[in-house]
Scaffold this motif. Structure first.
Motif, short mmCIF file in Angstrom:
data_model
loop_
_atom_site.label_atom_id
_atom_site.label_comp_id
_atom_site.label_asym_id
_atom_site.label_seq_id
_atom_site.Cartn_x
_atom_site.Cartn_y
_atom_site.Cartn_z
N LEU A 74 0.82 -1.21 0.00
CA LEU A 74 0.00 0.00 0.00
C LEU A 74 0.86 1.26 0.00
N PRO A 99 -0.65 -2.10 -5.65
CA PRO A 99 -1.47 -1.01 -6.21
C PRO A 99 -1.72 -1.22 -7.70
N VAL A 122 -5.47 2.23 -4.99
CA VAL A 122 -5.57 1.09 -4.09
C VAL A 122 -6.51 0.04 -4.70
N VAL A 169 -7.58 -5.49 -1.52
CA VAL A 169 -7.15 -5.26 -0.14
C VAL A 169 -8.18 -5.82 0.84
N PHE A 195 1.13 -5.43 5.92
CA PHE A 195 0.89 -4.25 5.10
C PHE A 195 2.17 -3.41 5.03
N VAL A 241 3.12 0.23 4.05
CA VAL A 241 2.37 1.47 3.84
C VAL A 241 3.34 2.61 3.53
N ALA A 272 -3.51 5.72 3.15
CA ALA A 272 -4.00 4.58 2.38
C ALA A 272 -4.69 3.54 3.24
N VAL A 273 -4.28 3.41 4.51
CA VAL A 273 -4.91 2.40 5.37
C VAL A 273 -6.09 2.95 6.16
#
Length: 252
Positions: free
Chosen positions: A38, A64, A76, A80, A93, A95, A104-105
């Motif tokens: 991510l 991605p 994204v 996921v 993950f 990130v 993104a999370v």
């Protein structure tokens, strides 16, 4: 119980390398493992480039959309959601390397909150040899910003201080001293100290306080780069910022 590790941290801290190491070790223990890229910030170090390696170890890799396709704008992927919906033993993950990258999370906040207690580790990977984490104040500031943008509480730090092929014994030692102060001031524990085995062994033999070392993690290197060739490619394309320019415009 499904266990999830979310690796966030300063740009160039080594999150991708650690993500691979955590995932490979889980797979070697026979755990059903998923690895999610991510990182929407750094298009140079991509987990996707190790897709064949993860396949060989029976790890599912989610990347991605358009990663490694020469397209700078990434998105994204819907896959996921499989991290939460499917029956994995371990999910890792990787990130993005700044506060904005941590966003993104944030969209999966509710999914993370529904995990069993103790299932989630949110780990701030710290490399004090990078300008964005070169002082205690910068580490704390970035840590606070990443928590806000990710909507996740950081549960621990990883001392991953290194200078790539120029690493010496001093890196982990200096990282230990600075990260210890961060831990004392913020209450965020040091959960891991990671590095090449020869440096890690020498550091551990010095007798530092285990409270600020956590679990020692000897790592293998998978994300290797010819930095001179990369810098040369940037010189040939003036529209791309050199790393020095990136740091100068993003340090404060």
């Amino acid at each position: 119980m499904k266990k999830m590790k979310v690796l966030i941290g300063n740009y160039g801290s080594g999150k991708t390398e650690l993500a691979l190491n955590f995932a490979f070790r889980a797979a070697e223990r026979g755990e059903r493992t998923e690895l999610l890229d991510l990182d929407m910030v750094n298009t140079y170090f991509r987990l996707t480039e190790r897709g064949r390696m993860t396949q060989m170890k029976e790890i599912r890799l989610v990347s991605p959309n358009f990663a490694c396709a020469g397209i700078e704008t990434l998105s994204v992927p819907a896959e996921v959601a499989s991290a939460f919906a499917m029956d994995w033993d371990t999910v890792v993950f990787d990130v993005g390397g700044d506060a904005v990258g941590a966003t993104a999370v944030a969209r999966y906040y509710q999914d993370f909150m529904e995990l069993e207690p103790g299932a989630l580790e949110v780990l701030n990977v710290v490399n004090i040899r990078r300008p964005l984490a070169g002082t205690v104040e910068r580490i704390i500031k970035l840590q606070e910003e990443m928590q806000i943008h990710s909507r996740l509480q950081i549960t621990g730090m990883i001392n991953n201080t290194n200078l790539a092929i120029a690493t010496t014994d001093a890196e982990l030692r200096d990282g230990y001293e600075m990260i210890r102060e961060v831990s004392e001031r913020t209450g965020v524990p040091v959960l891991y100290t990671s590095g090449k085995k020869q440096f890690l062994d020498r550091f551990l033999a010095e007798g530092h306080d285990p409270k600020y070392i956590g679990t020692p993690l000897a790592i293998d290197t998978y994300m290797q780069r010819d930095w001179d060739s990369w810098i040369h490619s940037l010189d040939q394309n003036p529209s791309n910022p050199r790393p020095g320019n990136f740091y100068r415009t993003n340090m404060d």
